[in-house]
Design a protein around this motif. Structure first.
Motif: not given
Ligand code: NAD
Length: 314
Positions: A8, A79, A109, A189
Motif C-alpha cells: 500500500a 517493491k 515477475y 517500458k
Molecule cells: P512504494 O515504495 O511507494 O511502496 C512499495 C512498498 O514499500 C509498500 O508496501 C509501502 O508501504 C512500502 N514503503 C513505501 N515507503 C516506505 C518507507 N519510507 N519505509 C518503509 N516502507 C515503505 O512503491 P510504489 O511506487 O507504489 O511502486 C510499487 C511497484 O509499482 C514497483 O514495482 C514500481 O516500480 C511500480 N510502479 C510504480 C509507479 C510509480 O509511479 N510509483 C508507476 C508504475 C509502476
C-alpha cells in the motif's frame, strides 16, 4: 468481488483509493507499520490532482490479517525485492479461483509468480499511472494513465477473467486495455526504466539534464541495445531505433524531462534499496541465460548497488 492489494505504497494507494471511491470491496495489506497506523487513523489522504481526497479503507499487516480473508483479485504492488516474501506471508488469501494481477516495473515477475500460482491465475501487465508518497498514508496522485494487461493462461476462462479485470479497471477510471503484445510493452517500458532510473540516480540529475549531457547518449543507446537484443532473443520483436526514439521522449523539458525517476527518489531522497535487480539486473541475468552480452546493464547494476551501500540504503 473481494479485491486485496498487496503493498500500500504510492501505487497500491492509488489503485486502492480509486477502487474504493467507486464502491468496490478493497482491503490493503502492507508491511510498513507507520503507513498502516496512518491509514487506520485517517484513511488514505491523497493529494489528488491538487485536491485533498480522503478515503477510509481497511488495512492490515501482511502477517496479521483475518484468517478467513480470501481474495477474488489480488493486485501486487510491493517493491520488486519485497514481492516473494509478501506472497509467502499472504498465501492463505489465495484460492484456486483467485486471479493475481502484477503491474510492477521491470521484468521477470512471470517467473516469480509461476512459483506460487498457476498460469491460469496470473494476469501480467504494466501501467502508465504514476504515484508518489508525501509520507505514510499520504500519496500524491497526479495525471492520467491506463493499464495494459494479458492473462498468462491459455484457456478461454483465463482470457475472460482478464477481460473482466479490464472492465473493472474501466469502471473505476483506471482505464484497462486488453493487450495481446504485453511482453513487447513490458520491454518497451524497461527501455525507459533501464536508462533513466539508473543513470539519473548515479548521476543525480533529472531526465532533461541527462539528455542535455551529450556524452550520456552513447551510454543510453548501448543500454537500450542490450534490452532490445535480450527481448529479440526471447522472441519479443523490438526495433532498436524505435526504442531509442521512445527513450529520447523523456528528455523533453516541456513534458516529463524535469522529473526525477522513482529510483532517484528511492535511493537519493529516501535512502531506500532500489529495484535495479529487476530492471538492468534482470536484463543482464536474462542475457547470460540467452547468450546475449549485456555489459552495460551489468555495470550499471553494480554501480547502483555500490551507491546503495555507500548511502546505507535499507
Ligand atoms: P512504494 O515504495 O511507494 O511502496 C512499495 C512498498 O514499500 C509498500 O508496501 C509501502 O508501504 C512500502 N514503503 C513505501 N515507503 C516506505 C518507507 N519510507 N519505509 C518503509 N516502507 C515503505 O512503491 P510504489 O511506487 O507504489 O511502486 C510499487 C511497484 O509499482 C514497483 O514495482 C514500481 O516500480 C511500480 N510502479 C510504480 C509507479 C510509480 O509511479 N510509483 C508507476 C508504475 C509502476
Amino acid at each position: 468481488m473481494k479485491i486485496v492489494i498487496l503493498g500500500a505504497g504510492g501505487m497500491g494507494s492509488r489503485f486502492g483509493l480509486m477502487l474504493k471511491k467507486a464502491g468496490k470491496d478493497v482491503t490493503l495489506l502492507d508491511g510498513w507499520d507507520k503507513n498502516i497506523e496512518a491509514i487506520r487513523e485517517h484513511g488514505i489522504r491523497a493529494n489528488y490532482n491538487g485536491e485533498e481526497v480522503q478515503v477510509d479503507i481497511d488495512i492490515y499487516p501482511i502477517d496479521d490479517f483475518a484468517p478467513d480473508l480470501k481474495a477474488d483479485l489480488l493486485i501486487v504492488f510491493t517493491k520488486a525485492m519485497q514481492l516473494e516474501d509478501a506472497i509467502q506471508a499472504t498465501r492463505s488469501i489465495v484460492t484456486d479461483q483467485t486471479k493475481v494481477l502484477c503491474l510492477m516495473n521491470g521484468i521477470g515477475y512471470d517467473d516469480i509468480l509461476r512459483k506460487y500460482f498457476d498460469d491460469e491465475q496470473i494476469v501480467l501487465g504494466n501501467t502508465m499511472w504514476t504515484a508518489g508518497l508525501e509520507g505514510p498514508g499520504r500519496p500524491k496522485l497526479f495525471g492520467n494513465g491506463y493499464v495494459n494487461l494479458l492473462n498468462l493462461g491459455k484457456s478461454e476462462e483465463a482470457a475472460a477473467a482478464a477481460k473482466d479485470i479490464v472492465a473493472l479497471l474501466d469502471e473505476v477510471g483506471l482505464n484497462g486495455v486488453y493487450e495481446k503484445e504485453i511482453f513487447y510493452l513490458i520491454y518497451k517500458k524497461v527501455c525507459v526504466n533501464a536508462t533513466m532510473n539508473g543513470l539519473c540516480t548515479i548521476l543525480e540529475c533529472n531526465m532533461a539534464d541527462l539528455g542535455d549531457a551529450q556524452a550520456s547518449h552513447d551510454l543510453i543507446n548501448q543500454l537500450v541495445k542490450e534490452v532490445v537484443d535480450v527481448a529479440n532473443a526471447e522472441g519479443v520483436e523490438m526495433d532498436l531505433d524505435e526504442m531509442i526514439e521512445h527513450v529520447g521522449e523523456c528528455f523533453n523539458r516541456e513534458t516529463i524531462g524535469g522529473h526525477f525517476p522513482s529510483m532517484y527518489q528511492d535511493l537519493i531522497t529516501n535512502k531506500r534499496l532500489t529495484e535495479i535487480d529487476y530492471i538492468n539486473g534482470a536484463v543482464a541475468k536474462k542475457g547470460k541465460k540467452l547468450n546475449v552480452p549485456t555489459p552495460y546493464n551489468q555495470f550499471l547494476t553494480s554501480l547502483v548497488h555500490t551507491k546503495e551501500q555507500l548511502l546505507g540504503a535499507k
